[in-house]
Design an enzyme around this catalytic site. Structure first.
Site, mmCIF file in Angstrom:
data_model
loop_
_atom_site.group_PDB
_atom_site.id
_atom_site.type_symbol
_atom_site.label_atom_id
_atom_site.label_comp_id
_atom_site.label_asym_id
_atom_site.label_seq_id
_atom_site.Cartn_x
_atom_site.Cartn_y
_atom_site.Cartn_z
ATOM 1 N N ASP A 1 -1.911 10.954 -4.745
ATOM 2 C CA ASP A 1 -2.498 11.966 -5.616
ATOM 3 C C ASP A 1 -3.432 12.928 -4.887
ATOM 4 O O ASP A 1 -3.868 12.681 -3.761
ATOM 5 C CB ASP A 1 -3.308 11.281 -6.721
ATOM 6 N N GLU B 1 0.850 -1.208 0.000
ATOM 7 C CA GLU B 1 0.000 0.000 0.000
ATOM 8 C C GLU B 1 0.876 1.246 0.000
ATOM 9 O O GLU B 1 2.039 1.199 0.391
ATOM 10 C CB GLU B 1 -0.858 0.008 1.282
ATOM 11 N N ASP C 1 -4.279 5.190 6.613
ATOM 12 C CA ASP C 1 -4.815 6.370 7.308
ATOM 13 C C ASP C 1 -5.847 5.899 8.340
ATOM 14 O O ASP C 1 -5.506 5.619 9.482
ATOM 15 C CB ASP C 1 -5.411 7.301 6.247
ATOM 16 N N THR C 2 -7.112 5.750 7.963
ATOM 17 C CA THR C 2 -8.112 5.223 8.896
ATOM 18 C C THR C 2 -7.951 3.715 9.066
ATOM 19 O O THR C 2 -8.388 3.149 10.062
ATOM 20 C CB THR C 2 -9.541 5.481 8.382
ATOM 21 N N GLY C 3 -7.360 3.071 8.058
ATOM 22 C CA GLY C 3 -7.207 1.617 8.102
ATOM 23 C C GLY C 3 -8.399 0.880 7.504
ATOM 24 O O GLY C 3 -8.408 -0.352 7.461
ATOM 25 N N ILE D 1 -0.243 4.231 1.684
ATOM 26 C CA ILE D 1 -0.406 4.885 2.980
ATOM 27 C C ILE D 1 -1.589 4.268 3.728
ATOM 28 O O ILE D 1 -2.581 3.890 3.105
ATOM 29 C CB ILE D 1 -0.603 6.413 2.771
HETATM 30 P P1 5GP Z 1 -7.519 4.343 4.687
HETATM 31 O O1 5GP Z 1 -8.488 3.336 4.187
HETATM 32 O O2 5GP Z 1 -6.403 3.762 5.526
HETATM 33 O O3 5GP Z 1 -8.194 5.508 5.378
HETATM 34 O O4 5GP Z 1 -6.878 5.027 3.443
HETATM 35 C C1 5GP Z 1 -6.107 4.337 2.538
HETATM 36 C C2 5GP Z 1 -6.102 5.009 1.183
HETATM 37 O O5 5GP Z 1 -6.546 6.382 1.236
HETATM 38 C C3 5GP Z 1 -4.675 5.061 0.678
HETATM 39 O O6 5GP Z 1 -4.366 3.928 -0.065
HETATM 40 C C4 5GP Z 1 -4.667 6.327 -0.141
HETATM 41 O O7 5GP Z 1 -5.051 6.036 -1.463
HETATM 42 C C5 5GP Z 1 -5.715 7.224 0.500
HETATM 43 N N1 5GP Z 1 -5.071 8.197 1.409
HETATM 44 C C6 5GP Z 1 -5.055 8.193 2.755
HETATM 45 N N2 5GP Z 1 -4.350 9.239 3.248
HETATM 46 C C7 5GP Z 1 -3.907 9.919 2.161
HETATM 47 C C8 5GP Z 1 -3.081 11.093 2.005
HETATM 48 O O8 5GP Z 1 -2.599 11.751 2.946
HETATM 49 N N3 5GP Z 1 -2.822 11.466 0.716
HETATM 50 C C9 5GP Z 1 -3.305 10.807 -0.378
HETATM 51 N N4 5GP Z 1 -2.971 11.285 -1.573
HETATM 52 N N5 5GP Z 1 -4.073 9.696 -0.262
HETATM 53 C C10 5GP Z 1 -4.360 9.261 0.992
#
Ligand code: 5GP
Length: 177
Positions: A161, A100, A104-106, A102
């Site tokens: 992005d 992956e 963030d929330t998971g 990043i």
């Molecule tokens: P999660 O499901 O953990 O909240 O987010 C995962 C996905 O959200 C990542 O694969 C990425 O595509 C997008 N994302 C989360 N945080 C960021 C950020 O700070 N910048 C960007 N460009 N995408 C993010």
């Protein structure tokens, strides 16, 4: 500084640091999987640069495939996962490493862990370039391998992005408050 959609972003992680981070994660994985041939799944589109650099920095054999989920619009997560490109290989009895960009929330990795576990791999681990622990909602989304923890700010570049733009920046930039 760079500007996209009227938002200003400041330098956060340099090219050199990215290269060092990638090599460190590759060395960890190569050591942990010595003698095995893991299968790496690249999460399109954001992880593509990290993925290709990571794979080439490994000292072990591996196979690869791709998946694409989407959950983000602009700088906010929608919380809903769409499987835009589903996995097209059989991962049963394989050692799987999901790559992956990043966490963030998971929400994304939590979804993937359940989804892929149901396909009965021999093992399943997650590798993320960046990890924002502040908003983590699911403990099982904590990646086993990650390059660097960062604070809550929205980041772009090196695959990440803003509405499809900025992926090709060779460094990572963070939204200026
Ligand atoms: P999660 O499901 O953990 O909240 O987010 C995962 C996905 O959200 C990542 O694969 C990425 O595509 C997008 N994302 C989360 N945080 C960021 C950020 O700070 N910048 C960007 N460009 N995408 C993010």
């Amino acid at each position: 500084m760079v500007t996209y959609n009227g938002l200003n972003f400041e330098p956060c992680i340099t090219r050199d640091e990215i290269q060092q981070i990638v090599q460190r994660v590759a060395d960890q994985i190569s050591a942990d999987y010595a003698g095995r041939t893991p299968h790496f799944i690249c999460m399109l589109n954001g992880a593509v640069f990290f993925f290709t650099d990571l794979i080439r920095a490994l000292s072990i054999d591996c196979t690869i495939s791709f998946m694409r989920l989407s959950s983000y619009e602009g700088t906010e997560t929608t919380g809903k996962i769409k499987e835009v490109i589903p996995l097209q290989v059989d991962i049963r009895d394989r050692d799987i490493i999901v790559v992956e960009d990043i966490v963030d929330t998971g929400v994304t990795l939590h979804y993937l862990r359940e989804r892929l576990q149901a396909m009965q791999p021999r093992s399943l681990r997650m590798a993320s370039l960046l990890f924002k622990p502040a908003k983590l909602q699911h403990e099982d989304a904590r990646p086993e391998y990650y390059g660097r923890e960062i604070p809550e700010a929205f980041v772009i570049g090196y695959g990440l992005d803003l509405d499809g733009m900025a992926r090709n920046l060779p460094e990572i930039y963070s939204l200026k408050q």
